[in-house]
Design an enzyme around this catalytic site. Structure first.
Site, PDB file in Angstrom:
ATOM      1  N   ASN A  16       0.795  -1.214   0.000  1.00 53.02           N
ATOM      2  CA  ASN A  16       0.000   0.000   0.000  1.00 53.02           C
ATOM      3  C   ASN A  16       0.834   1.274   0.000  1.00 53.02           C
ATOM      4  OD1 ASN A  16       0.468  -1.213   2.694  1.00 53.02           O
ATOM      5  ND2 ASN A  16      -0.361   0.723   3.442  1.00 53.02           N
ATOM      6  N   SER A  21     -11.408  -4.649  -0.071  1.00 54.20           N
ATOM      7  CA  SER A  21     -12.248  -3.590   0.481  1.00 54.20           C
ATOM      8  C   SER A  21     -12.837  -2.759  -0.654  1.00 54.20           C
ATOM      9  CB  SER A  21     -11.423  -2.696   1.408  1.00 54.20           C
ATOM     10  OG  SER A  21     -12.252  -1.802   2.113  1.00 54.20           O
ATOM     11  N   CYS A  60      -3.622   4.757   7.761  1.00 51.53           N
ATOM     12  CA  CYS A  60      -3.868   4.176   9.083  1.00 51.53           C
ATOM     13  C   CYS A  60      -2.791   4.557  10.097  1.00 51.53           C
ATOM     14  CB  CYS A  60      -3.958   2.655   8.973  1.00 51.53           C
ATOM     15  SG  CYS A  60      -5.269   2.105   7.868  1.00 51.53           S
TER      16      CYS A  60
END
Length: 397
Positions: free
Chosen positions: A152, A200, A326
């Site tokens: 990511n 997701s 995050c």
């Protein structure tokens, strides 16, 4: 701010208008709980079932192998904890990498506190894990290997099919966190030897709050939430019908447009990358140059603080990030950048830009021009840069 240029699509994407249109009736018209017995609920249950079928087909899975969750973090948690609990009598060892998303790493740390052993494999300077290292780490007690499909932060795509084959050759389950790859790269769970997969919806133009865990038929997995019979008794809770239906629509659009969109986004990415590397000195491109997500760029600018860079980009209407959303509140450098060998001071000066089909070449050039100005401005304020330039010019001799 008179303009907004969004280049943080790894954090989330805009919900596609077609997706929103598909979802809206299930909030206020067809609003019944699909688990109810009357016909009003039955037609919604049928739509949820067809959505499950659409999503399953996208990755070559069966519809009864798709379990809906609230997103990638939940799916990662369930995959790892569920397998660990179900197979504890068989073994207590898990293999993963040091560059996984924190949803994986923190779950593994939790399991270590409860008697499991975890091997965190290193990666090379491009973020690639060596399949031979995976095989060498296998023990008789290994019950799960988990390697992310694509990172990511730096965009590197891992050799998941080969790692999955190694796992299967040794009779071990293989899980991949495909949150960043799902909808952007072709995935076939059979061809790639995948037993469990996390994804997701909000990473591909779908709504937030809905994701999936693919679980191959026959894989033992402990229940996540006890209560009702939803998700075949494995995960209780009222079915998120609008979210699932929107997820399926986003998948349909990805299936139709992935090849075209990826080609366009790569053109923008490569244009920006070439300009940045040619026009801004003392910059490092992070991640593999070829085995990477089509929309991802990650750069480290020497003698620059990433936080300051992001603030000044924001003042110009540019949305970017220093890595995973995050961990945006953390002052520590990215664990991914440290894992590929960057020293702390360089890792701190990093920026991730992630594109979408909605970005334009005009926006791409504006962002590069802005980066040039901001990096130069910040370096002029840095005593380290001043000393470096003096030494480069021989001024200290």
């Amino acid at each position: 701010m008179d303009k907004l240029i969004y280049m943080d699509n790894a954090a989330t994407t805009a919900v596609e208008p077609e997706v929103l249109k598909e979802m809206l009736p299930y909030f206020s018209e067809d609003y019944a709980n699909p688990s109810s017995a009357y016909s009003f609920a039955g037609r919604i249950a049928k739509k949820v079932a067809s959505s499950r079928e659409t999503i399953a087909g996208f990755i070559g899975a069966k519809e009864n192998e798709i379990y809906f969750t609230t997103g990638g973090s939940e799916s990662d948690n369930w995959a790892v904890k569920g397998v660990a609990d179900a197979l504890r009598d068989k073994g207590d060892h898990i293999i993963t990498t040091g560059i996984e998303h924190h949803a994986m790493l923190h779950t593994c740390e939790f399991l270590e506190k409860h008697g499991f052993e975890v091997t965190y494999l290193p990666v090379d300077e491009n973020g690639l894990v060596d399949p031979k290292a995976v095989e060498a780490a296998i023990r008789p007690s290994t019950v799960l290997i988990s390697v992310m499909f694509a990172n990511n932060e730096i965009g590197t795509v891992e050799p998941v099919a080969g790692i999955g084959k190694i796992a299967h050759d040794h009779g071990i389950l293989f899980h991949t966190d495909a949150v960043q790859a799902f909808g952007h790269l072709p995935i076939n769970v059979d061809e790639m030897n995948i037993d469990l997969l996390s994804a997701s919806a909000h990473k591909l133009g779908g709504p937030k709050g809905v994701g999936l865990l693919y679980v191959r038929s026959g894989v033992k997995l402990s229940n996540l939430i006890h209560g009702g019979a939803q998700e075949r008794g494995k995960r209780a809770g009222t079915t998120n019908a609008p979210g699932i239906i929107g997820f399926a629509k986003a998948v349909e659009m990805a299936r139709e447009n992935m090849k075209k969109n990826s080609a366009y986004i790569r053109t923008l990415r490569d244009h920006m990358t070439e300009r940045i590397l040619e026009e801004i000195p003392y910059v490092k491109f992070n991640g593999d140059r070829t085995e990477r997500l089509p929309n991802n760029m990650n750069f480290s600018f020497r003698f620059v603080e990433g936080e300051s860079l992001l603030i000044l980009l924001d003042q110009k209407g540019i949305c970017a990030s220093s890595g995973s959303a995050c961990t945006s509140g953390s002052l520590d450098p990215s664990h991914v950048l440290l894992a590929i060998g960057l020293p702390h001071e360089i890792a701190h000066g990093s920026v991730r830009l992630t594109l979408s089909k909605d970005n334009t070449m005009e926006e791409a050039d504006y962002v590069v021009d802005s980066l040039k100005q901001i990096v130069e401005r910040l370096r002029q304020m840095s005593p380290l840069y001043e000393d470096f330039v003096r030494k480069e010019k021989g001024g200290d001799k």
